[in-house]
Design a protein around this motif. Structure first.
Motif, short mmCIF file in Angstrom:
data_model
loop_
_atom_site.label_atom_id
_atom_site.label_comp_id
_atom_site.label_asym_id
_atom_site.label_seq_id
_atom_site.Cartn_x
_atom_site.Cartn_y
_atom_site.Cartn_z
N ASP A 99 38.50 33.70 50.67
CA ASP A 99 39.46 33.44 49.77
C ASP A 99 39.88 34.38 48.56
O ASP A 99 38.85 35.45 48.39
N VAL A 100 40.97 34.42 48.03
CA VAL A 100 41.26 35.40 47.06
C VAL A 100 40.76 34.66 45.58
O VAL A 100 41.10 33.44 45.41
N ALA A 101 39.96 35.34 44.85
CA ALA A 101 39.38 34.61 43.49
C ALA A 101 40.39 34.84 42.47
O ALA A 101 41.04 36.05 42.36
N CYS A 102 40.34 34.23 41.61
CA CYS A 102 41.17 34.35 40.10
C CYS A 102 40.34 35.48 39.56
O CYS A 102 39.33 35.36 39.25
N ASP A 103 41.23 36.19 38.97
CA ASP A 103 40.98 37.75 38.27
C ASP A 103 40.44 37.17 36.77
O ASP A 103 39.59 38.15 36.22
N PHE A 104 40.85 36.06 36.20
CA PHE A 104 40.40 35.84 34.86
C PHE A 104 39.40 34.56 34.78
O PHE A 104 38.91 34.37 33.68
N CYS A 105 38.89 34.21 35.95
CA CYS A 105 37.74 33.05 35.82
C CYS A 105 36.45 33.96 35.19
O CYS A 105 36.37 35.00 35.90
N GLY A 107 32.04 34.04 35.42
CA GLY A 107 31.08 33.00 36.04
C GLY A 107 31.63 32.77 37.43
O GLY A 107 31.87 33.77 38.20
N ARG A 108 31.44 31.65 38.03
CA ARG A 108 31.88 31.01 39.38
C ARG A 108 33.37 31.15 39.42
O ARG A 108 34.14 30.17 38.83
N LYS A 109 33.95 31.96 40.25
CA LYS A 109 35.24 32.02 40.35
C LYS A 109 35.95 31.02 40.94
O LYS A 109 35.58 30.68 42.05
N ARG A 110 37.20 30.68 40.71
CA ARG A 110 37.85 29.56 41.38
C ARG A 110 38.83 30.37 42.20
O ARG A 110 39.33 31.45 42.21
N LYS A 111 39.27 29.49 43.29
CA LYS A 111 40.38 29.95 44.33
C LYS A 111 41.71 30.28 43.44
O LYS A 111 42.34 29.47 42.61
N ALA A 112 42.21 31.57 43.80
CA ALA A 112 43.68 31.83 43.46
C ALA A 112 44.73 31.12 44.17
O ALA A 112 44.58 30.92 45.28
N VAL A 113 45.66 30.52 43.32
CA VAL A 113 46.91 29.77 44.06
C VAL A 113 48.05 30.84 43.99
O VAL A 113 48.76 30.57 44.97
N LYS A 114 48.11 31.73 43.09
CA LYS A 114 49.24 32.86 42.99
C LYS A 114 48.94 34.14 42.77
O LYS A 114 47.78 34.19 42.07
N SER A 115 49.52 34.98 43.19
CA SER A 115 49.33 36.49 42.72
C SER A 115 50.45 36.91 41.97
O SER A 115 51.62 36.53 42.50
N CYS A 116 50.43 37.82 41.00
CA CYS A 116 51.68 38.18 40.45
C CYS A 116 51.69 39.77 40.58
O CYS A 116 50.68 40.57 40.41
N LEU A 117 52.86 40.13 40.89
CA LEU A 117 53.09 41.74 41.52
C LEU A 117 53.44 42.55 40.28
O LEU A 117 53.23 43.49 40.43
N VAL A 118 53.47 41.64 39.01
CA VAL A 118 53.87 42.70 37.96
C VAL A 118 52.55 42.82 36.93
O VAL A 118 52.53 44.16 36.49
N CYS A 119 51.92 41.88 37.15
CA CYS A 119 50.53 42.12 36.28
C CYS A 119 49.68 43.37 36.70
O CYS A 119 49.14 43.97 35.84
N PRO A 120 49.39 43.65 37.88
CA PRO A 120 49.04 42.65 38.94
C PRO A 120 47.91 41.99 39.23
O PRO A 120 46.64 42.71 38.69
N ALA A 121 47.86 40.57 39.29
CA ALA A 121 46.56 39.83 39.27
C ALA A 121 46.64 38.69 39.98
O ALA A 121 48.04 38.34 40.27
N SER A 122 45.69 38.13 40.39
CA SER A 122 45.88 36.67 41.03
C SER A 122 45.22 35.69 40.18
O SER A 122 44.05 35.85 39.17
N TYR A 123 45.73 34.49 40.10
CA TYR A 123 45.37 33.41 39.23
C TYR A 123 45.10 32.07 39.89
O TYR A 123 46.02 31.66 40.74
N CYS A 124 44.21 31.36 39.24
CA CYS A 124 43.86 29.82 39.82
C CYS A 124 44.86 29.04 39.00
O CYS A 124 45.57 29.59 38.14
N GLU A 125 44.90 27.71 39.41
CA GLU A 125 45.72 26.82 38.43
C GLU A 125 45.68 26.78 37.09
O GLU A 125 46.86 27.14 36.47
N ASN A 126 44.53 26.90 36.41
CA ASN A 126 44.50 26.99 35.27
C ASN A 126 45.11 28.20 34.41
O ASN A 126 45.75 28.12 33.45
#
Length: 555
Positions: A99-105, A107-126
């Motif tokens: 899976d793609v992990a959230c870059d901002f979690c 400890g234990r990272k949650r699954k990313a639901v989207k990636s931002c092409l501008v930031c660039p980073a991947s984010y979980c729902e929160n």
């Protein structure tokens, strides 16, 4: 509910590093619990930094904390082990190895639901929520989770590549555009994408049109298969009936011929037997007379001889005039001769018919075309019998040799008016239309011109000549050279002047070839085009020249 409680305990007492139930649990100063082995391994990797942190809350410790076993948790782990639970299942919200992990979690990272092409980073729902709530972040481009976001970063400046250099055809960042790509044709990546997207849409439209065209062709082929099947069945049925009728006619002819010959034989035999009986009777009578004459001649008594002489001498008078007129018999020797002529005529008709049928049936394969002929005997497979059409001949031209020869004279031949007749040039077209593969030969003298032309070629005016029309292709023959004509365009042609030219046509493939023929064939000129109508042989001649089309079966 009891099961849910056990499930909760499993998650609570699992190590966030190995994701399994705690083994030799320890509690670090921030209050988080880990397997002693897991946290020691983690801190061993951080020794070179001199700072040791909590994998979950990222709190740092100096110096490295001394770890002691948490006896209460250890006792609790023993109780959980006795229940048979070996490990806590991974939560579906947490990232696994693929899976793609959230870059901002932390400890234990949650699954990313989207990636931002501008930031660039991947984010979980929160952590993705600010991109939906904060106005500046709303303009960022969100895509499905991607592990390849680093490809959007400039390796030189560690900036997002938002520009495109058209000069070098590559993506660049803003700093690149003012440094090594300064003065180049640069645009935003979005603008370049818009342009290229338009090109791709045009290409896609063409592809879709091609797909539609091929679907249409598939439907046409399917219909062709149906039509072919129907046509084959109908043709076989009709052909069988026609051939059955022909066979019946031949069989009936055999019966009629047999009956007529036997009937005539019986009649003639009766006449012959009657004549023979009559002759045998006369022979018997003559023998009797001969015996009487001999008896008289042998009589020694002169008086008796003279007494019987008158009656016996009358017998010899009747032998001087024949009593039977023997006529020549009607024999049947000429019947086989007539039948042989009929057989030869029928064989020729059958050959011509089967050849025409073969040309209709054995069309070149669409997928595996038959190779073009090379040797003389291969060209002769496609020999055609060509004759000129008198209705097309110029009024002062003479057709002879079974309409195979054309020559020019000074006198109008009195041909009737006809819309197909050429009025400007001494030329004519063939009766036969040519499609498929054809070959014919022409013998020429003087200045002549041999051509192929559409039947729709003009019959009057400047463009009726084979030199000038775009509906004809012609080879002009001189005493010392050749030249090719089409649509007023002249092309010099070199080759041996043998006085005999072979012409090969593959109508389907658009091939027209002229050969100088002797013991071998020498290519003079070849045309590759697309023929849109059936073709006809065309011949032109002047007063001192002649053209002669050779018969199909060359001697």
């Amino acid at each position: 509910m009891a099961q849910e409680g056990v499930q909760l305990d499993q998650e609570t007492f699992s190590c966030c590093i190995c994701l399994e139930l705690l083994k030799d649990p320890v509690t670090i100063p921030c209050g988080h619990n880990y397997c002693m082995k897991c946290i020691n391994t983690h801190w061993n990797e951080e020794n070179q930094k001199g700072i040791h942190s909590c994998p979950q809350c990222r709190k740092t410790f100096r110096p490295r904390p001394v770890l002691e076993k948490n006896t209460m948790l250890a006792a609790l782990m023993e109780v959980l082990k006795k229940t048979g639970v070996q490990a806590a299942p991974a939560d579906r919200h947490y990232a696994g190895p693929e899976d793609v992990a959230c870059d901002f979690c932390t400890g234990r990272k949650r699954k990313a639901v989207k990636s931002c092409l501008v930031c660039p980073a991947s984010y979980c729902e929160n952590h993705l929520q600010p991109h939906y709530d904060v106005p500046p972040l709303k303009k960022h481009k969100l895509v499905e989770p991607s592990k390849s976001l680093k490809e959007n970063m400039c390796c030189r400046h560690d900036e997002v590549m938002k520009m495109f250099c058209r000069t070098d055809q590559q993506c660049i960042c803003y700093l690149c555009s003012v440094e090594e790509h300064k003065g180049h044709d640069t645009v935003s990546a979005a603008a370049e994408r818009t342009e290229r997207q338009k090109e791709l849409e045009v290409s896609r439209l063409k592809i879709q049109q091609s797909i539609q065209g091929r679907h249409k062709n598939v439907k046409l082929l399917q219909q062709d298969l149906k039509d072919l099947s129907v046509s084959a069945e109908i043709t076989l049925e009709k052909s069988w009936r026609i051939l059955e009728t022909l066979a019946r006619l031949i069989h009936n002819s055999d019966s009629v011929l047999h009956g007529q010959i036997r009937s005539q034989q019986d009649t003639e035999e009766i006449q012959v037997l009657e004549l023979r009986t009559k002759l045998e009777q006369e022979i018997s009578d003559l023998k009797r007379k001969d015996a009487e004459l001999k008896q008289l001649l042998d009589t020694p008594d002169h008086t008796k001889f003279l007494h019987n002489y008158p009656s016996v001498s009358a017998l010899s008078e009747s032998t001087h005039s024949p009593s039977i007129n023997i006529c020549p018999r009607r024999h049947f020797d000429h019947v086989p001769v007539v039948l042989i002529e009929l057989k030869e005529d029928l064989q020729k008709s059958l050959r011509d018919a089967w050849r025409s049928i073969s040309e209709i049936i054995c069309l070149p394969d669409l997928l595996v075309p038959e190779p073009q002929p090379r040797a003389m005997h291969e060209f002769h497979r496609y020999l055609r019998d060509i004759t000129l059409d008198p209705n097309t001949a110029f009024r002062s031209s003479v057709l002879s040799c079974g309409d195979r020869k054309i020559s020019l004279v000074n006198q109008d031949q009195g041909y009737p008016d006809h819309p197909d007749r050429f009025t400007e040039e001494c030329q004519a077209l063939s009766r036969e239309s040519l499609t498929g593969r054809c070959y014919w030969e022409v013998v020429w003298t003087g200045q002549c011109l041999m051509a192929v032309a559409y039947k729709s070629i003009s019959r009057t005016g400047h463009d009726s000549g084979f030199w000038y029309s775009d509906k004809s292709w012609a080879l002009e023959c001189f005493a010392n050279r050749f030249q090719f004509w089409h649509n007023c365009k002249q092309t010099p042609v070199s080759g041996p002047l043998t006085g005999r030219v072979g012409v090969y046509l593959d109508h389907r493939e658009g091939i027209l070839s002229f050969y100088s023929v002797s013991d071998t064939m020498t290519l003079l000129h070849r045309v590759q085009t697309t023929f849109t109508e059936p073709l006809h042989v065309g011949l032109w001649t002047e007063k001192s020249a002649e053209f002669f089309l050779l018969a199909r079966f060359l001697g």
